[in-house]
Design a protein around this motif. Structure first.
Motif, short mmCIF file in Angstrom:
data_model
loop_
_atom_site.label_atom_id
_atom_site.label_comp_id
_atom_site.label_asym_id
_atom_site.label_seq_id
_atom_site.Cartn_x
_atom_site.Cartn_y
_atom_site.Cartn_z
N ASP A 81 0.66 -4.31 -9.32
CA ASP A 81 0.56 -3.82 -8.13
C ASP A 81 1.35 -3.62 -7.09
O ASP A 81 0.83 -4.41 -5.81
CB ASP A 81 -0.90 -5.09 -8.03
N THR A 82 1.50 -2.91 -7.43
CA THR A 82 3.13 -2.44 -5.62
C THR A 82 3.51 -1.07 -5.74
O THR A 82 3.69 -0.52 -6.90
CB THR A 82 4.45 -3.00 -6.35
N TYR A 83 3.32 -0.77 -4.73
CA TYR A 83 3.93 0.45 -4.62
C TYR A 83 4.93 1.03 -4.48
O TYR A 83 6.09 -0.09 -3.45
CB TYR A 83 3.41 1.81 -3.72
N TRP A 84 6.03 2.01 -4.86
CA TRP A 84 7.65 1.55 -5.10
C TRP A 84 8.57 2.91 -3.86
O TRP A 84 7.57 4.05 -4.08
CB TRP A 84 7.54 1.66 -6.66
N ASN A 102 5.94 -5.42 -0.06
CA ASN A 102 5.27 -6.58 -0.99
C ASN A 102 6.47 -7.58 -2.05
O ASN A 102 6.93 -6.87 -3.14
CB ASN A 102 4.82 -6.08 -2.21
N THR A 151 0.79 -1.02 0.29
CA THR A 151 0.16 -0.13 -0.35
C THR A 151 0.81 1.57 0.13
O THR A 151 2.35 1.24 -0.01
CB THR A 151 -0.11 -0.08 0.90
N GLU A 152 0.55 2.61 -0.46
CA GLU A 152 0.70 3.88 -0.23
C GLU A 152 1.67 3.69 0.65
O GLU A 152 2.47 4.72 0.92
CB GLU A 152 0.31 4.92 -0.65
N TYR A 181 2.97 4.30 -7.84
CA TYR A 181 2.43 3.29 -7.80
C TYR A 181 2.77 2.31 -9.56
O TYR A 181 2.76 2.76 -10.18
CB TYR A 181 0.92 3.51 -7.66
N ASP A 182 2.79 1.44 -9.24
CA ASP A 182 3.22 0.13 -11.11
C ASP A 182 2.43 -0.65 -10.63
O ASP A 182 1.80 -1.42 -9.66
CB ASP A 182 4.51 -0.49 -10.25
N SER A 183 1.00 -0.48 -11.24
CA SER A 183 -0.24 -1.03 -11.86
C SER A 183 0.00 -3.00 -12.63
O SER A 183 -0.01 -3.15 -12.29
CB SER A 183 -1.20 -0.31 -12.48
#
Length: 297
Positions: free
Chosen positions: A157-160, A80, A73-74, A152-154
């Motif tokens: 599905d990961t927040y970097w 993740n 999550t953000e 966010y990397d759709s």
């Protein structure tokens, strides 16, 4: 059709290149063909990379490493691991080219080439070469105090969270594509031959859920298309089951057309017979399994 074309072979001595063979083809996984006449630049694969990235003719370039961590999550409280591994696997398998890396932090036009990833502790370590015409962006990139907001990397599905970039020395500057450190790094990591035949064009492919090719895998096909449109794809040994090692491919665009994917590519090889075989509409391609997208192609 191939026999009617005049194919030239020319050395790939770093990039400012003067003449080489270019064909447009439509014949890889689904046998259909359409060829065009040769182009004008010697290393047509590197020319294609420069064109698709809109690479600056005069640019600063720097290489190095950096770390990044992915979260669920953000608010960045839970790592993740699956998303981080998927991103690492994708770069190690396909490499990654970016025409405007971290445009939220830098001026537009920061070109990135990411060619290796390794899990180190609870982070990913990436190896990169980055180029820009803007010296201010390069100074900011190599500044250890530069901050990177979570993005966010759709795809995964990961927040970097990007950590500061570690640059290996000061950025180099080149005028013209001759001696371009960015394209030179691409050539090195692809192990491009000193003398090569190069062809460009399109081809169609269809993905299935099982090897017997009875049910189309729409999700796998879409994921592959999305990946190429987002990251491009560099293959140092494309379809080695058909051509053997050394057929190098650059795939830079994908569209869904009916129940198939249409791909745009540039392919290079030192083997004249492989070029002829590639452009031959009678060449057959056994179904292969793609573990990344869990798809039989």
């Amino acid at each position: 059709l191939v026999a009617q074309l005049q194919i030239q072979v020319a050395p790939i001595t770093m990039i400012a290149v003067r003449s080489s063979a270019r064909l447009a083809i439509l014949a890889l996984l689904v046998p259909r063909s359409c060829c065009s006449l040769p182009g004008t630049l010697q290393s047509a694969l590197l020319e294609s990379v420069a064109s698709q990235l809109d690479l600056s003719v005069n640019a600063y370039t720097v290489s190095g490493t950096h770390f990044a961590q992915g979260y669920m999550t953000e608010n960045a409280t839970e790592v993740n691991a699956e998303g981080m591994q998927a991103d690492c696997d994708n770069i190690n398998l396909n490499m990654k080219l970016s025409s405007s890396f971290r445009s939220d932090v830098f001026s537009p036009g920061l070109n990135g080439f990411f060619y290796k990833c390794k899990k180190v502790g609870d982070m990913n370590k990436y190896w990169f070469t980055i180029s820009s015409a803007d010296i201010g962006s390069m100074i900011k990139l190599c500044d250890g105090d530069t901050q990177y907001p979570i993005v966010y990397d759709s795809q995964h599905d990961t927040y970097w969270k990007d950590m500061p970039f570690t640059c290996q020395g000061a950025p180099s500057y080149t005028m013209g594509f001759a001696g371009s450190a960015f394209l030179e790094r691409v050539a090195t990591k692809m192990d491009l031959p000193a003398r090569a035949y190069t062809v460009s064009g399109t081809h169609f492919a269809q993905g299935y859920t099982t090897q017997d090719a009875t049910v189309i895998n729409a999700d796998g096909m879409q994921a592959d298309c999305d990946n190429i449109n987002l990251n491009k794809k560099l293959s140092p040994s494309f379809r080695s089951d058909v051509f053997g090692p050394g057929l190098e491919g650059f795939f830079y665009k994908c569209e869904k057309v009916g129940d198939k994917n249409k791909y745009w590519f540039t392919i290079t090889t030192s083997s004249h017979s492989d070029v002829v075989k590639l452009c031959d509409v009678n060449t057959t391609y056994p179904i292969v399994y793609d573990s990344q997208h869990r798809t039989y192609w």
